[in-house]
Write an enzyme that holds these catalytic residues in place. Structure first.
Site, PDB file in Angstrom:
ATOM      1  N   ASP A  21       0.851  -1.198   0.000  1.00 11.10           N
ATOM      2  CA  ASP A  21       0.000   0.000   0.000  1.00 11.10           C
ATOM      3  C   ASP A  21       0.886   1.248   0.000  1.00 11.10           C
ATOM      4  OD1 ASP A  21      -1.776   2.073   0.611  1.00 11.10           O
ATOM      5  OD2 ASP A  21      -1.946   1.493   2.725  1.00 11.10           O
ATOM      6  N   ASP A  25      -3.909   4.021   2.683  1.00 12.24           N
ATOM      7  CA  ASP A  25      -5.311   3.833   3.089  1.00 12.24           C
ATOM      8  C   ASP A  25      -5.566   2.402   3.591  1.00 12.24           C
ATOM      9  OD1 ASP A  25      -5.106   2.419   0.755  1.00 12.24           O
ATOM     10  OD2 ASP A  25      -6.725   3.469  -0.308  1.00 12.24           O
ATOM     11  N   ASP A  29      -2.019  -1.125  -3.626  1.00 18.64           N
ATOM     12  CA  ASP A  29      -2.322  -0.358  -4.843  1.00 18.64           C
ATOM     13  C   ASP A  29      -1.212  -0.537  -5.876  1.00 18.64           C
ATOM     14  OD1 ASP A  29      -0.330   1.350  -3.745  1.00 18.64           O
ATOM     15  OD2 ASP A  29      -1.881   2.387  -2.591  1.00 18.64           O
ATOM     16  N   ASP A 190     -10.408 -14.972 -16.202  1.00 19.53           N
ATOM     17  CA  ASP A 190     -11.184 -15.414 -15.049  1.00 19.53           C
ATOM     18  C   ASP A 190     -12.332 -16.326 -15.507  1.00 19.53           C
ATOM     19  OD1 ASP A 190     -11.660 -14.930 -12.147  1.00 19.53           O
ATOM     20  OD2 ASP A 190     -13.573 -14.155 -12.851  1.00 19.53           O
ATOM     21  N   GLU A 244      -8.209 -19.528 -16.441  1.00 20.29           N
ATOM     22  CA  GLU A 244      -8.591 -20.156 -15.180  1.00 20.29           C
ATOM     23  C   GLU A 244      -9.651 -21.195 -15.533  1.00 20.29           C
ATOM     24  OE1 GLU A 244     -10.631 -19.430 -10.809  1.00 20.29           O
ATOM     25  OE2 GLU A 244     -11.341 -18.364 -12.565  1.00 20.29           O
TER      26      GLU A 244
HETATM   27  C1  GLC Z   1     -12.296 -16.566 -10.091  1.00 17.22           C
HETATM   28  C2  GLC Z   1     -11.451 -15.697  -9.210  1.00 17.22           C
HETATM   29  C3  GLC Z   1     -12.155 -15.549  -7.901  1.00 17.22           C
HETATM   30  C4  GLC Z   1     -13.475 -14.879  -8.135  1.00 17.22           C
HETATM   31  C5  GLC Z   1     -14.302 -15.647  -9.157  1.00 17.22           C
HETATM   32  C6  GLC Z   1     -15.451 -14.835  -9.657  1.00 17.22           C
HETATM   33  O1  GLC Z   1     -12.444 -17.843  -9.604  1.00 17.22           O
HETATM   34  O2  GLC Z   1     -10.167 -16.235  -9.102  1.00 17.22           O
HETATM   35  O3  GLC Z   1     -11.393 -14.833  -6.968  1.00 17.22           O
HETATM   36  O4  GLC Z   1     -14.201 -14.826  -6.938  1.00 17.22           O
HETATM   37  O5  GLC Z   1     -13.536 -15.956 -10.288  1.00 17.22           O
HETATM   38  O6  GLC Z   1     -14.997 -13.785 -10.467  1.00 17.22           O
END
Ligand code: GLC
Length: 502
Positions: A21, A25, A29, A190, A244
């Site tokens: 950070d 805050d 960041d 994602d 992912e």
């Molecule tokens: C993926 C991300 C996770 C998030 C989910 C929804 O699994 O790694 O952190 O909550 O997608 O976007």
């Protein structure tokens, strides 16, 4: 053959909220990441992956994106992002950003318009709902004031896009261009297996395998990645994408990693494997036999830290195993993804007070599941509280750090040759030295019960998962071990890299 940078890259995941950070805050960041670039260079990773820093109401730590082309003021400005990319490149680090195409935030202008009845076809609205459940708990449907329901596979604040609408495709290609034009080297996608839902949204039956689920892994998703690949290939430099992808089989995973699709996909089978030589060997064999470009990962911001996963009743086992697993992982062909703090041997923080928790998993499970905050506790850079150098001055971090973080801080470990931090640094340096001389392939050697031995050119890696010390395989020199060798034997819960010259 020219080897693309990402094939063997060690990528370091930065969960931006919890890394460093700079603004004071209590939340990490982009400027904080910039300040720590020399640390990352010193550690010896090749690339960083930044979790979402886009404008967001933070219902899911930023995985609820309200504007895909900006930076949330909590994390800085677009200028901070540009400075970070430039700085990373100066330090020889590639930059991967997270892209969230399955859903937006409910605060996204498209969803706000949809609530007003405009452009609802960008999302999935229906008059009735089916039996799908949210990944975070509870039904996957929420009713709007006018009576229709919308689908959200995650939190109600994360409405799923309708990828059967071409406008969504055009929008995401444009978003990718926006970040490619700002110099990013790759994207982490994602929920990459989630974009399409089966036509007609049939109920989930009693199928237990994702490959027959109406929710995940629909075949149409592959055309999206073919389009994205064409775009990435049209840019100079080797721009890449890593998905992912949670699947049940390596064959299914391999469908995403093809010459005209994604470059890589996370290999969660590795992370899910128990502490067992048979399980490890099976994942390694299956992966190398089916996925053209392998990746390995032990921890990320969604799972219990592997030090804690490997813990047994015997104190110290978790860390010993975590170090051994790292050495084995870094010896495997392909790319490795590290998660911030694992180089410090951070454990999962299991005793966060309920009032500190922020993960929607905790709330949507009616507080029955702890959620993922325990692996997201801010990094301890220095010994002193209140934030262990995470924030400047006396600022408290957004999640409380346990007192044990002082001993695990960077300050405490740097320069101590026995520390986990220095062990990671040495492993990464040796791996870099060996890169030119080791082939992509792996050969198994005979090994005693409980152990695994494999070799790649001049490098042999041995790991002992069993209860008794084992003899080392033939070698000319010991390069690095995850713990002390005892009278030339490899103790339980340890791994070693050996060099042989013949
Ligand atoms: C993926 C991300 C996770 C998030 C989910 C929804 O699994 O790694 O952190 O909550 O997608 O976007």
């Amino acid at each position: 053959m020219d080897i693309p940078w990402w094939r063997d890259a060690v990528v370091y995941e930065i969960y931006v909220r919890s890394f460093a950070d700079a603004s004071g805050d209590g939340v990490g960041d982009l400027a904080g990441v910039w300040e720590r670039l020399p640390y990352l260079r010193w550690l010896g990773v090749d690339a960083i992956w930044l979790t979402p820093f886009y404008p967001s109401p933070m219902a899911d730590g930023g995985y609820d994106v309200a504007d895909y082309r900006g930076v949330d003021p909590l994390f800085g400005t677009l200028a901070d992002f540009e400075a970070l990319v430039a700085g990373a490149h100066e330090h020889g680090l590639k930059v991967i950003v997270d892209i969230v195409p399955n859903h937006s935030s409910a605060a996204h202008p498209w969803f706000q318009a949809a609530l007003r009845g405009e452009g609802r076809d960008r999302y999935i609205f229906r008059d009735t709902f089916n039996n799908w459940q949210s990944t975070f708990g509870g039904p996957a449907w929420t009713q709007t004031p006018d009576g229709q329901y919308y689908l959200h596979l995650f939190a109600p604040d994360q409405p799923d896009f309708n990828w059967r609408n071409p406008e969504v495709h055009r929008e995401f290609l444009d978003i990718l261009r926006f970040w490619l034009d700002r110099g990013v080297d790759g994207f982490r996608i994602d929920v990459a297996m989630g974009l399409y839902k089966a036509e007609g949204l049939p109920n989930v039956g009693d199928q237990s395998f994702m490959s027959v689920s109406p929710v995940w892994g629909q075949p149409e998703v592959h055309d999206v990645y073919r389009d994205w690949r064409r775009l990435l290939d049209a840019y100079p430099g080797e721009r890449m994408a890593v998905g992912e992808v949670w699947t049940d089989s390596p064959e299914d995973l391999a469908r995403y990693v093809r010459p005209d699709e994604l470059h890589q996909s996370f290999n969660f089978a590795w992370l899910e494997a128990p502490w067992s030589p048979t399980a490890f060997r099976e994942v390694i064999d299956d992966t190398l036999a089916t996925v053209p470009f392998a990746t390995w990962v032990l921890s990320n911001h969604d799972v219990v830290r592997h030090r804690t996963r490997y813990e047994t009743a015997d104190p110290g086992t978790g860390l010993a195993r975590a170090r051994a697993a790292l050495l084995m992982m870094l010896a495997l062909p392909g790319s490795a993804y590290l998660y911030q703090g694992e180089e410090l041997g951070l454990p999962e923080v299991t005793d966060l007070p309920a009032e500190a928790r922020q993960d929607p998993v905790f709330f949507q499970s009616q507080r029955t599941l702890p959620g993922r905050d325990g692996c997201r506790v801010p990094i301890p850079w220095t010994v002193d509280p209140p934030s262990h150098g995470f924030s400047p001055g006396g600022v408290e971090p957004w999640l409380p750090q346990p007192a044990t973080f002082a001993e695990l801080s960077v300050e405490k470990q740097e320069g101590d040759t026995d520390s986990t931090l220095e062990f990671y640094r040495q492993a990464l340096a040796r791996r870099r030295d060996l890169a030119e001389s080791i082939p992509y392939t792996l050969e198994w050697l005979d090994s005693p019960e409980g152990a695994l031995f494999f070799t790649r050119g001049p490098l042999t890696c041995a790991i002992n998962c069993g209860p008794r010390p084992v003899e080392l395989p033939a070698h000319d020199a010991v390069l690095l071990s995850s713990g002390p060798l005892k009278r030339g034997l490899l103790p339980p819960d340890a791994a070693v890299w050996l060099r042989h010259d013949s």
